[in-house]
Write a protein that holds these residues in place. Structure first.
Motif, mmCIF file in Angstrom:
data_model
loop_
_atom_site.group_PDB
_atom_site.id
_atom_site.type_symbol
_atom_site.label_atom_id
_atom_site.label_comp_id
_atom_site.label_asym_id
_atom_site.label_seq_id
_atom_site.Cartn_x
_atom_site.Cartn_y
_atom_site.Cartn_z
ATOM 1 N N GLY A 271 -14.315 24.011 -4.486
ATOM 2 C CA GLY A 271 -14.599 23.399 -3.194
ATOM 3 C C GLY A 271 -13.362 23.008 -2.405
ATOM 4 N N LEU A 272 -12.169 23.510 -2.820
ATOM 5 C CA LEU A 272 -10.891 23.299 -2.127
ATOM 6 C C LEU A 272 -10.353 21.885 -2.302
ATOM 7 C CD1 LEU A 272 -11.654 25.295 1.169
ATOM 8 C CD2 LEU A 272 -10.622 26.124 -0.956
ATOM 9 N N ARG A 273 -10.779 21.218 -3.359
ATOM 10 C CA ARG A 273 -10.308 19.856 -3.660
ATOM 11 C C ARG A 273 -9.094 19.932 -4.572
ATOM 12 N NH1 ARG A 273 -14.977 16.327 -6.083
ATOM 13 N NH2 ARG A 273 -14.831 18.021 -7.613
ATOM 14 N N THR A 274 -8.035 19.161 -4.258
ATOM 15 C CA THR A 274 -6.819 19.151 -5.057
ATOM 16 C C THR A 274 -6.971 18.206 -6.243
ATOM 17 O OG1 THR A 274 -5.679 17.290 -3.998
ATOM 18 C CG2 THR A 274 -5.551 19.434 -2.879
ATOM 19 N N SER A 275 -5.869 18.019 -6.965
ATOM 20 C CA SER A 275 -5.882 17.145 -8.139
ATOM 21 C C SER A 275 -5.845 15.671 -7.778
ATOM 22 C CB SER A 275 -4.694 17.480 -9.045
ATOM 23 O OG SER A 275 -3.464 17.347 -8.344
ATOM 24 N N ALA A 276 -5.620 15.313 -6.506
ATOM 25 C CA ALA A 276 -5.596 13.911 -6.077
ATOM 26 C C ALA A 276 -6.935 13.543 -5.449
ATOM 27 C CB ALA A 276 -4.469 13.670 -5.084
ATOM 28 N N PRO A 277 -7.400 12.330 -5.649
ATOM 29 C CA PRO A 277 -8.680 11.919 -5.062
ATOM 30 C C PRO A 277 -8.684 12.042 -3.542
ATOM 31 C CG PRO A 277 -7.928 10.315 -6.700
ATOM 32 C CD PRO A 277 -6.795 11.259 -6.461
ATOM 33 N N ASP A 278 -9.747 12.647 -3.010
ATOM 34 C CA ASP A 278 -9.980 12.723 -1.566
ATOM 35 C C ASP A 278 -8.910 13.497 -0.810
ATOM 36 O OD1 ASP A 278 -12.403 11.269 -1.634
ATOM 37 O OD2 ASP A 278 -11.267 9.401 -1.804
ATOM 38 N N VAL A 279 -8.215 14.395 -1.506
ATOM 39 C CA VAL A 279 -7.208 15.247 -0.881
ATOM 40 C C VAL A 279 -7.632 16.699 -1.081
ATOM 41 C CG1 VAL A 279 -4.797 15.969 -0.804
ATOM 42 C CG2 VAL A 279 -5.375 13.570 -1.273
ATOM 43 N N TYR A 280 -7.676 17.460 0.009
ATOM 44 C CA TYR A 280 -8.103 18.855 -0.010
ATOM 45 C C TYR A 280 -6.985 19.728 0.552
ATOM 46 C CZ TYR A 280 -12.789 17.005 -0.822
ATOM 47 O OH TYR A 280 -13.876 16.354 -1.361
ATOM 48 N N ALA A 281 -7.070 21.012 0.281
ATOM 49 C CA ALA A 281 -6.099 21.966 0.832
ATOM 50 C C ALA A 281 -6.843 23.215 1.264
ATOM 51 C CB ALA A 281 -5.023 22.312 -0.191
ATOM 52 N N ALA A 282 -6.371 23.833 2.356
ATOM 53 C CA ALA A 282 -7.016 25.043 2.883
ATOM 54 C C ALA A 282 -5.966 25.948 3.499
ATOM 55 C CB ALA A 282 -8.075 24.673 3.926
ATOM 56 N N GLY A 283 -6.308 27.225 3.589
ATOM 57 C CA GLY A 283 -5.422 28.199 4.201
ATOM 58 C C GLY A 283 -4.409 28.754 3.228
ATOM 59 N N ASP A 284 -3.231 29.081 3.740
ATOM 60 C CA ASP A 284 -2.223 29.791 2.951
ATOM 61 C C ASP A 284 -1.828 29.074 1.669
ATOM 62 O OD1 ASP A 284 -2.280 31.404 5.162
ATOM 63 O OD2 ASP A 284 -0.129 31.349 5.535
ATOM 64 N N ILE A 285 -1.846 27.755 1.667
ATOM 65 C CA ILE A 285 -1.339 27.028 0.502
ATOM 66 C C ILE A 285 -2.379 26.871 -0.599
ATOM 67 C CG2 ILE A 285 0.316 25.738 1.909
ATOM 68 C CD1 ILE A 285 -1.510 23.259 1.488
ATOM 69 N N ALA A 286 -3.644 27.133 -0.326
ATOM 70 C CA ALA A 286 -4.719 26.839 -1.273
ATOM 71 C C ALA A 286 -4.844 27.939 -2.325
ATOM 72 C CB ALA A 286 -6.041 26.666 -0.535
ATOM 73 N N ALA A 287 -4.505 27.610 -3.565
ATOM 74 C CA ALA A 287 -4.698 28.517 -4.700
ATOM 75 C C ALA A 287 -6.002 28.100 -5.371
ATOM 76 C CB ALA A 287 -3.522 28.434 -5.662
ATOM 77 N N GLN A 288 -7.071 28.763 -4.976
ATOM 78 C CA GLN A 288 -8.432 28.324 -5.314
ATOM 79 C C GLN A 288 -8.943 28.951 -6.596
ATOM 80 O OE1 GLN A 288 -11.442 30.153 -3.058
ATOM 81 N NE2 GLN A 288 -13.077 28.757 -3.649
ATOM 82 N N THR A 289 -9.641 28.140 -7.380
ATOM 83 C CA THR A 289 -10.443 28.683 -8.466
ATOM 84 C C THR A 289 -11.668 29.328 -7.822
ATOM 85 O OG1 THR A 289 -9.707 26.944 -9.975
ATOM 86 C CG2 THR A 289 -11.691 28.149 -10.589
ATOM 87 N N HIS A 290 -11.616 30.643 -7.667
ATOM 88 C CA HIS A 290 -12.616 31.354 -6.874
ATOM 89 C C HIS A 290 -13.788 31.769 -7.762
ATOM 90 C CE1 HIS A 290 -14.429 34.106 -4.032
ATOM 91 N NE2 HIS A 290 -13.520 33.799 -3.113
ATOM 92 N N PRO A 291 -15.009 31.370 -7.421
ATOM 93 C CA PRO A 291 -16.151 31.670 -8.287
ATOM 94 C C PRO A 291 -16.429 33.153 -8.445
ATOM 95 C CG PRO A 291 -16.878 30.721 -6.201
ATOM 96 C CD PRO A 291 -15.402 30.571 -6.247
#
Length: 412
Positions: A271-291
Motif C-alpha cells: 500500500g506504499l507505506r514506509t517503515s515509519a508510522p504514517d509515512v508513505y512514498a510514491a513515484g520514482d523513489i518507491a520500491a514497492q512489494t508488488h503483489p
C-alpha cells in the motif's frame, strides 16, 4: 485509523501533485502542504524529451491549472528545500528553519540525473543533463543545424534526445558501452530495431565502448569540446548530453532512518507505506512489494508516478489498498511510436514477435513460464486493451496465437 488533519507532501513532481489533487477530489478538507525545490508549478516529464526538444511547445503538460492550488486550498510552496524530517516528532523542517507538523507524510522526491562526476572534465560548461523544464529549454536552444552533439547513454532519454537533435539537423553521435541501444530493456533483436532506426536517420553509433574523459578548452572550468573514448578515439562536440539514467532521491529518507531497498529506493509495502508510522512514498523513489510480481518493484516512468500519486491518496486518509498496476511507458522517436506494458527480463524471457519489425509495425511479447510478462506495440494502436489484459492476467498463452491469432481471444 482516524482521518488526519494535516498532510504534508515533500516533492512537487507528478506523484506529489497528483496525490494533493486526489486528496481534494476524495473530499479531504484538512490541510494539504506541498513542498518542493522546483521553481515551476508541478508538471509532467514526458514533454521534456519530446515536444519541447522538438520545438512543438515551450511548456510541459502541467499537472493542474495554475489556479488549482489556490482554488482547492492546497498550500503549494515552490523553491523550497526540506532540510530534515523528524518522524518521532512528526515534523518537516525547511532549510530556512520553518517547521511543519504532519499527521501523515508523503515522500515523492523523485529522481536526479546520474552524472559522470569522477571523469576528467566533468565540470566543463556544455555538459547537459535532462530532467527539469529548465534543462529541456536550455538543451532545445543548443540542438540546431550543424551542431555536433555527443550523447553519452543509449537508453530512452538518450534515444529521444538523438531523435530531436537529428530532427533539427544537428550532427549526432551516441556512445554506450553496451552492444545495442536499450539493450537491458529490449534485448538483442528489438534493440537492433532502434539501432537501425537511428542509423537510417543519420545518427552515428559508438557502441561497446565507454567514455574516459570530457575534453575542453578555455579559462576557468572551460567549455567542452569533445569526448575521449576508452578505445582512444576523440569525438569533437559542441554540446555533450549525459543520459546515463537517474538515481532516486532518497537522502531525506535515509537521514530519517527509513528502510531502504537494494539497489535503490525507499522500501514500501503493497500500500506504499514506509517503515515509519504514517509515512508513505510514491513515484520514482518507491520500491514497492508488488503483489503481482512477488518482490520489490521500482519504476521511474511517468504513468507510475501519476498512478501511485492518485492511489496513495486514499491510503493517506486511512485505507490500505494495495497498488497493483503494471508498469507502462511510451516513447516517440522520428516516425516510430511505441507503448510498453509490464516488466521483462530480455536475457531470460522468451521473445515472441507479431507483425514486421523491419517495417516497424509490430508487437513484441516477452513470456515467462508461458505467461506474457511484458508487451510492446510499435506503430500499432488497436490492441492496447488486449495487451494490458494479457500482461495483467498472468495467464498462460499459446505463443502461436500471439503471432497470428485475435489478441482479444488469446486468453480464451
Amino acid at each position: 485509523m482516524a482521518e488526519p488533519h494535516r498532510i504534508v507532501i515533500v516533492g512537487t513532481g507528478l506523484a506529489g501533485a497528483t496525490a494533493a489533487g486526489t486528496l481534494r477530489q476524495q473530499g479531504f478538507t484538512g490541510q494539504v502542504l506541498l513542498l518542493g525545490q522546483d521553481t515551476h508549478r508541478p508538471y509532467e516529464l514526458p514533454a521534456l524529451s519530446k515536444g519541447i526538444l522538438l520545438g512543438d511547445t515551450t511548456d510541459p503538460d502541467w499537472v493542474h491549472d495554475e489556479s488549482f492550488y489556490a482554488d482547492h486550498d492546497v498550500d503549494l510552496r515552490l523553491s523550497t528545500t526540506v532540510a530534515e524530517i523528524r518522524p518521532g516528532d512528526r515534523e518537516v523542517v525547511e532549510a530556512g528553519g520553518a517547521v511543519h507538523p504532519y499527521d501523515r507524510l508523503l515522500l515523492a522526491t523523485g529522481s536526479a540525473p546520474r552524472r559522470l562526476d569522477l571523469l576528467p572534465g566533468a565540470g566543463l560548461a556544455g555538459l547537459r543533463t535532462l530532467r527539469t523544464l529548465d534543462d529541456a529549454r536550455a538543451l532545445r536552444a543548443e540542438l540546431t543545424e550543424g551542431r555536433r552533439v555527443v550523447i553519452v547513454g543509449a537508453g530512452w532519454i538518450g534515444c529521444e534526445v538523438a531523435s530531436a537533435a537529428r530532427t533539427h539537423g544537428a550532427e549526432v553521435t551516441v556512445v554506450d558501452p553496451l552492444p545495442l541501444p536499450l539493450h537491458r530493456v529490449l534485448g538483442d533483436r528489438i534493440g537492433g530495431v532502434f539501432r537501425d532506426l537511428h542509423a537510417e536517420h543519420g545518427v552515428a553509433w559508438r557502441l561497446g565502448v565507454g567514455v574516459n574523459a570530457f575534453l575542453g578548452e578555455g579559462t576557468g572550468e572551460g567549455t567542452v569540446t569533445g569526448v575521449a573514448l576508452a578505445d582512444g578515439t576523440e569525438l569533437p562536440a559542441d554540446v555533450v548530453v549525459v543520459a546515463v539514467g537517474a538515481a532516486p532521491r532518497v537522502e531525506l529518507a535515509h537521514a530519517m532512518g527509513l528502510e531502504l531497498a537494494y539497489p535503490g529506493g525507499v522500501a514500501v509495502d503493497e500500500g506504499l507505506r514506509t517503515s515509519a508510522p504514517d509515512v508513505y512514498a510514491a513515484g520514482d523513489i518507491a520500491a514497492q512489494t508488488h503483489p503481482r510480481y512477488g518482490g520489490r518493484v521500482r519504476v521511474e516512468h511517468w504513468a507510475n508516478a501519476k498512478d501511485q500519486g492518485a492511489h496513495v491518496a486514499a491510503n493517506l486518509l486511512g485505507a490500505h489498498e494495495p497498488y497493483t498496476a503494471s508498469p507502462y511507458f511510451f516513447s516517440d522517436q522520428y516516425d516510430l511510436g511505441m507503448e510498453f506494458r509490464g516488466l521483462a527480463d530480455p536475457t531470460t524471457d522468451e521473445l515472441v514477435v507479431r507483425g514486421d519489425p523491419a517495417a516497424r509495425e509490430f508487437t513484441a511479447f516477452w513470456l515467462r513460464d508461458g505467461a506474457v510478462r511484458a508487451a510492446m506495440n510499435v506503430n500499432m494502436w488497436d490492441d492496447g486493451d488486449a495487451l494490458a489484459a494479457l500482461v495483467d492476467s498472468g495467464a498462460r498463452v499459446d505463443p502461436a496465437k500471439l503471432v497470428a491469432g485475435d489478441l482479444a481471444d488469446v486468453m480464451g
